[in-house]
Scaffold this motif. Structure first.
Motif, PDB file in Angstrom:
ATOM      1  N   GLU A 147     -82.201  67.023 -73.553  1.00  0.00           N
ATOM      2  CA  GLU A 147     -81.916  67.524 -72.208  1.00  0.00           C
ATOM      3  C   GLU A 147     -81.583  66.368 -71.272  1.00  0.00           C
ATOM      4  O   GLU A 147     -82.129  65.270 -71.410  1.00  0.00           O
ATOM      5  N   GLU A 204     -80.144  69.634 -66.179  1.00  0.00           N
ATOM      6  CA  GLU A 204     -78.729  69.824 -65.838  1.00  0.00           C
ATOM      7  C   GLU A 204     -77.893  70.173 -67.062  1.00  0.00           C
ATOM      8  O   GLU A 204     -76.939  70.941 -66.972  1.00  0.00           O
ATOM      9  N   SER A 205     -78.263  69.606 -68.212  1.00  0.00           N
ATOM     10  CA  SER A 205     -77.535  69.851 -69.464  1.00  0.00           C
ATOM     11  C   SER A 205     -78.520  69.917 -70.613  1.00  0.00           C
ATOM     12  O   SER A 205     -79.568  69.266 -70.589  1.00  0.00           O
ATOM     13  N   HIS A 245     -78.436  69.819 -75.002  1.00  0.00           N
ATOM     14  CA  HIS A 245     -77.688  69.656 -76.248  1.00  0.00           C
ATOM     15  C   HIS A 245     -78.495  70.306 -77.374  1.00  0.00           C
ATOM     16  O   HIS A 245     -79.665  69.992 -77.569  1.00  0.00           O
TER      17      HIS A 245
END
Length: 332
Positions: free
Chosen positions: A9, A17-18, A20
């Motif tokens: 993360e 925010e993101s 994987h």
């Protein structure tokens, strides 16, 4: 990619925010899955993470010894190097020793990723050549094997004796028939396998011994030793493979592959590790393999090479801390 789990993360402003997602498998020397995340049966293209497998026929056939190759050459055969002078000059010398040249390679020209060399070449007006390709060492190995076998020059053709030998070795150490292949960035075929197969192959390399009775195991041991002894030839300064192997004192061999693949070979533990990030992000594969190496007790999480991939804050262009990369809850 079905069955993936959140692995890495990226946090900013107190929120993720993101994320994987991907797969990871750890195998023991017997090929059994010790631990896994995601789907061990997921089929992937391992890309450059399997260059040590592609180099097995070079060594076990006797071609490497017949050509007088040393451990530095074997490290380059396993490398995704950055095209620095130390890489380019060694591959050029290797080819010259065979009576061949850069023109005999089939990998294609690639700009150097070494900053100093890139600047020098720009000033000098020099164009990159195939020696700068990150796979030029692997291709020098293919040429060496082709010469030893008395085979033709188009060694990247899937039906060429070199690639048939590579496929046979690949299927043996993964324990699986490869269902398909893709053409890699260097034009060579890249054979698919499952996550379990990839981790099993790395565990085979981990259990390989120089005094083993079979040639394949002895060849694998030589390749692992070359990678661990010359990490700067496997990748280059500032690169994850080189920095992480140095951080572990040469006790572990690691190798990245394009599109979010990373593997590790732990000879002292007899373990093989395979990681695949679904979206292909390098930042995530480097963080994931770092987390697993820390989990396995072979990498100090406080080492700068580890913290650079997992732990150090993300900073903006003014040096302000803006976030961090973390492992997802439940992974590693």
């Amino acid at each position: 990619m079905a069955g993936t789990v959140a692995m890495v993360e990226v946090w900013r402003g107190g929120m993720a925010e993101s994320r994987h997602r991907g797969h990871a498998v750890i195998c023991d020397a017997a090929g059994a899955v010790v631990e896994s995340w995601g789907d061990p049966g997921a089929v992937i293209l391992p890309r450059s993470s399997v260059k040590m497998i592609q180099a097995l026929p070079l060594v076990e056939s006797g071609a490497a010894d017949a050509a007088g190759l040393g451990p530095e050459d074997l490290a380059l055969a396993c490398a995704s190097h950055e095209g620095a002078p130390v890489h380019v000059t060694r591959v050029a010398a290797w080819l010259q020793g065979l009576g061949l040249s850069e023109a005999d390679l089939r990998c294609g020209a690639q700009p150097t990723r070494d900053p100093a060399e890139r600047k020098r070449m720009l000033i000098a007006g020099e164009a990159p050549c195939q020696l700068h390709n990150n796979c030029s060492g692997k291709h020098a190995g293919f040429l060496t094997l082709a010469r030893h076998l008395g085979a033709g020059p188009d060694y990247v053709d899937p039906g060429h004796p070199v690639q048939r030998a590579v496929r046979a070795a690949f299927e043996d150490v993964t324990g699986q028939a490869s269902p398909r292949f893709g053409i890699d960035g260097c034009s060579a075929p890249n054979f698919a396998t499952t996550m379990h197969g990839l981790a099993r192959a790395m565990a085979f390399f981990a259990g390989a011994r120089a005094d083993a009775g079979d040639a394949r195991s002895r060849a694998a041991a030589r390749l692992v030793e070359a990678m661990r002894t010359f990490p700067e030839l496997v990748a280059g300064e500032g690169r994850a493979c080189t920095e992480l192997m140095r951080a572990m004192g040469g006790s572990v061999a690691v190798k990245t592959g394009a599109e979010g693949v990373f593997v590790a070979i732990l000879p002292d533990r007899g373990l093989g590790v395979a990681v695949k990030i679904e979206d292909g992000a390098t930042r995530a594969s480097e963080a994931a393999i770092t987390g697993l190496l820390v989990r396995l007790g072979v990498l100090d999480p406080a080492h700068p090479a580890a913290r650079r991939r997992l732990g150090d804050p993300i900073r903006n262009w003014r040096g302000i801390e803006t976030g961090e990369i973390r492992l997802a809850p439940g992974f590693a």
